[in-house]
Design an enzyme around this catalytic site. Structure first.
Site, PDB file in Angstrom:
ATOM      1  N   TRP A   1      48.392  48.672  35.136  1.00 55.40           N
ATOM      2  CA  TRP A   1      47.554  49.387  34.176  1.00 55.40           C
ATOM      3  C   TRP A   1      48.353  50.387  33.365  1.00 55.40           C
ATOM      4  CZ3 TRP A   1      43.860  46.483  33.089  1.00 55.40           C
ATOM      5  CH2 TRP A   1      43.252  45.701  34.071  1.00 55.40           C
TER       6      TRP A   1
ATOM      7  N   ASP B   1      44.103  57.881  33.785  1.00 54.21           N
ATOM      8  CA  ASP B   1      43.205  56.745  33.920  1.00 54.21           C
ATOM      9  C   ASP B   1      42.698  56.774  35.360  1.00 54.21           C
ATOM     10  OD1 ASP B   1      42.000  54.307  34.308  1.00 54.21           O
ATOM     11  OD2 ASP B   1      43.736  53.096  33.714  1.00 54.21           O
TER      12      ASP B   1
ATOM     13  N   LYS C   1      33.621  50.424  38.847  1.00 53.48           N
ATOM     14  CA  LYS C   1      34.071  50.504  40.240  1.00 53.48           C
ATOM     15  C   LYS C   1      33.277  51.583  40.983  1.00 53.48           C
ATOM     16  CE  LYS C   1      38.277  49.038  38.200  1.00 53.48           C
ATOM     17  NZ  LYS C   1      38.296  47.680  38.513  1.00 53.48           N
TER      18      LYS C   1
HETATM   19  N1  PMP Z   1      42.616  50.859  34.408  1.00 52.79           N
HETATM   20  C1  PMP Z   1      42.429  50.566  35.704  1.00 52.79           C
HETATM   21  C2  PMP Z   1      43.023  51.457  36.749  1.00 52.79           C
HETATM   22  C3  PMP Z   1      41.702  49.430  36.065  1.00 52.79           C
HETATM   23  O1  PMP Z   1      41.519  49.128  37.355  1.00 52.79           O
HETATM   24  C4  PMP Z   1      41.173  48.609  35.059  1.00 52.79           C
HETATM   25  C5  PMP Z   1      40.398  47.366  35.422  1.00 52.79           C
HETATM   26  N2  PMP Z   1      39.076  47.626  35.630  1.00 52.79           N
HETATM   27  C6  PMP Z   1      41.380  48.959  33.720  1.00 52.79           C
HETATM   28  C7  PMP Z   1      42.104  50.100  33.439  1.00 52.79           C
HETATM   29  C8  PMP Z   1      40.830  48.133  32.615  1.00 52.79           C
HETATM   30  O2  PMP Z   1      39.475  48.383  32.556  1.00 52.79           O
HETATM   31  P1  PMP Z   1      38.477  47.619  31.574  1.00 52.79           P
HETATM   32  O3  PMP Z   1      38.375  46.229  32.087  1.00 52.79           O
HETATM   33  O4  PMP Z   1      37.221  48.413  31.694  1.00 52.79           O
HETATM   34  O5  PMP Z   1      39.037  47.661  30.206  1.00 52.79           O
END
Ligand code: PMP
Length: 370
Positions: free
Chosen positions: A112, A182, A206
């Site tokens: 990420w 994040d 989550k």
């Molecule tokens: N950051 C983290 C730590 C994640 O686990 C995720 C996946 N849910 C994301 C970003 C990307 O999130 P999204 O699918 O909501 O764009």
């Protein structure tokens, strides 16, 4: 009517270990069900209501206040509900905060933060303050390993790397530079002191609710940093000024999130944090006492309390583990496609029973397939 899909499991109870979208608190789902067709005497579903109606304005305000209280944020923060997932924040953060002539520091601890760093590079100058890539993301860097640039616009971290299962035990000291995090996969899983962050963001799916809304908390002094020509919808200030009602917000996800936040308030973040520690300990103990049959991915000091990741002796056994576990009602255990192995996601809504039962299944499986 279409025929029903085949049952995924023959177990009479399912423990949901999905990494996200993920388990939600049962009382919340029951409340949603109870008021789905008639929202509190209005005669219509909240999904059918105008986002300008007083019912939704109340939900919107309540959810923002609850987040402010639960995260320990003062009045100087704006709490925003945006679309586009946490991934859109990989763009919005640098678009709003990485002004020309400045550099943003990224700490790369997994997939990420790699993505966040790569997006920021499209916007401006990026310095990698530390990267754990060469160690295959087995740990979080120590404070003394962080090499910040001179006067960074901000320092970006991911508090919990969902894919690899590494989590910052505590927020780093940035020497006064604004800290951006994040927190998609561990928001409100422990008391971390939100005001240490200049900006934090999290996709809801989550620990907060269903997919479809992303929470951003931003300190007011950062709202006006954005270049004047930044498009309206991509400016944090637009959403802050309109209390996230500039355009049609994700009404239903915010409504469910508000109920999840009420559940967190009733339970208490401290209680949830202690339960999260116990849940993770059950799984890591099963790994550590397996005589090497299960091999944890993360170093002990960086182990995630939200996503416990481990390997088995070979991929065939891993496939068998996932299949047999699913038959026993443990669903969602396959590791992320880029890493493989097993990932046990233990978000706030997961009680102790699931991890307790899984911690019994693990030695049993090892004994049968050793
Ligand atoms: N950051 C983290 C730590 C994640 O686990 C995720 C996946 N849910 C994301 C970003 C990307 O999130 P999204 O699918 O909501 O764009």
């Amino acid at each position: 009517m279409a025929t029903a899909p085949p049952a995924a499991t023959t177990a009479d109870h399912v423990y949901n270990f999905n990494a996200g979208p993920a388990i939600l608190p049962r009382p919340v789902l029951e409340e949603v069900q109870a008021e789905l067709l008639d929202y509190r005497g209005t005669g219509i579903s909240i999904m059918e209501a105008s986002h300008r109606a007083p019912e939704y304005e109340e939900i919107n305000a309540q959810a923002q206040e609850r987040l402010r209280r639960l995260l320990g944020l003062g009045e100087e923060y704006a709490v925003l509900f945006l679309g586009g997932g946490a991934t859109t924040q990989f763009d919005m953060v640098p678009m709003n905060l990485l002004t020309p002539g400045r550099t943003a520091d990224y700490v790369v601890t997994g997939n990420w933060t790699q993505k966040a760093r790569d997006e920021a590079r499209k916007i401006g100058s990026v310095h990698v303050a530390a990267s754990m890539e060469e160690e295959r993301f087995t740990r979080i860097p120590r404070q003394e390993e962080l090499r910040f640039s001179a006067d960074p616009a901000y320092v970006h971290i991911c508090s919990n790397e969902t894919v690899w299962g590494v989590q910052w035990p505590d927020a780093p000291d940035t020497g006064g530079a604004p800290l951006v995090a994040d927190m998609s996969s561990d928001i409100l899983s422990r008391p971390l002191g939100g005001s240490r962050f200049a900006l934090l963001y999290a996709g809801a799916q989550k620990n907060l609710g269903p997919a479809g809304v992303t929470v951003v908390a931003i300190r007011a002094d950062l709202l006006e940093r954005a270049p004047k020509d930044l498009p309206t919808m991509l400016r944090y200030a637009t959403h802050a000024k309109s209390k996230s009602l500039y355009n049609t917000p994700p009404v239903f996800p915010v409504y469910v999130m508000n109920l999840v936040l009420a559940w967190i308030e009733e339970t208490g973040v401290d209680v949830i944090a202690e339960r999260n520690r116990r849940k993770a300990a059950l799984i890591y103990d099963a790994v550590d006492t397996s005589g090497g049959y299960y091999r944890g991915h993360a170093e002990p000091g960086s182990r995630s309390l939200m996503n416990a990741t481990f390997r088995l002796p070979d991929e065939e056994k891993e496939t068998m583990f996932v299949r047999e576990a699913a038959e026993q009602g443990f669903v969602g255990l396959a590791g992320h496609r880029s890493v493989g192995g097993i990932r046990v996601s233990l978000y706030n809504a997961m009680g102790l029973e699931g991890p307790e039962a899984l911690a019994q299944f693990m030695p049993d499986f090892a004994a049968r397939h050793g």
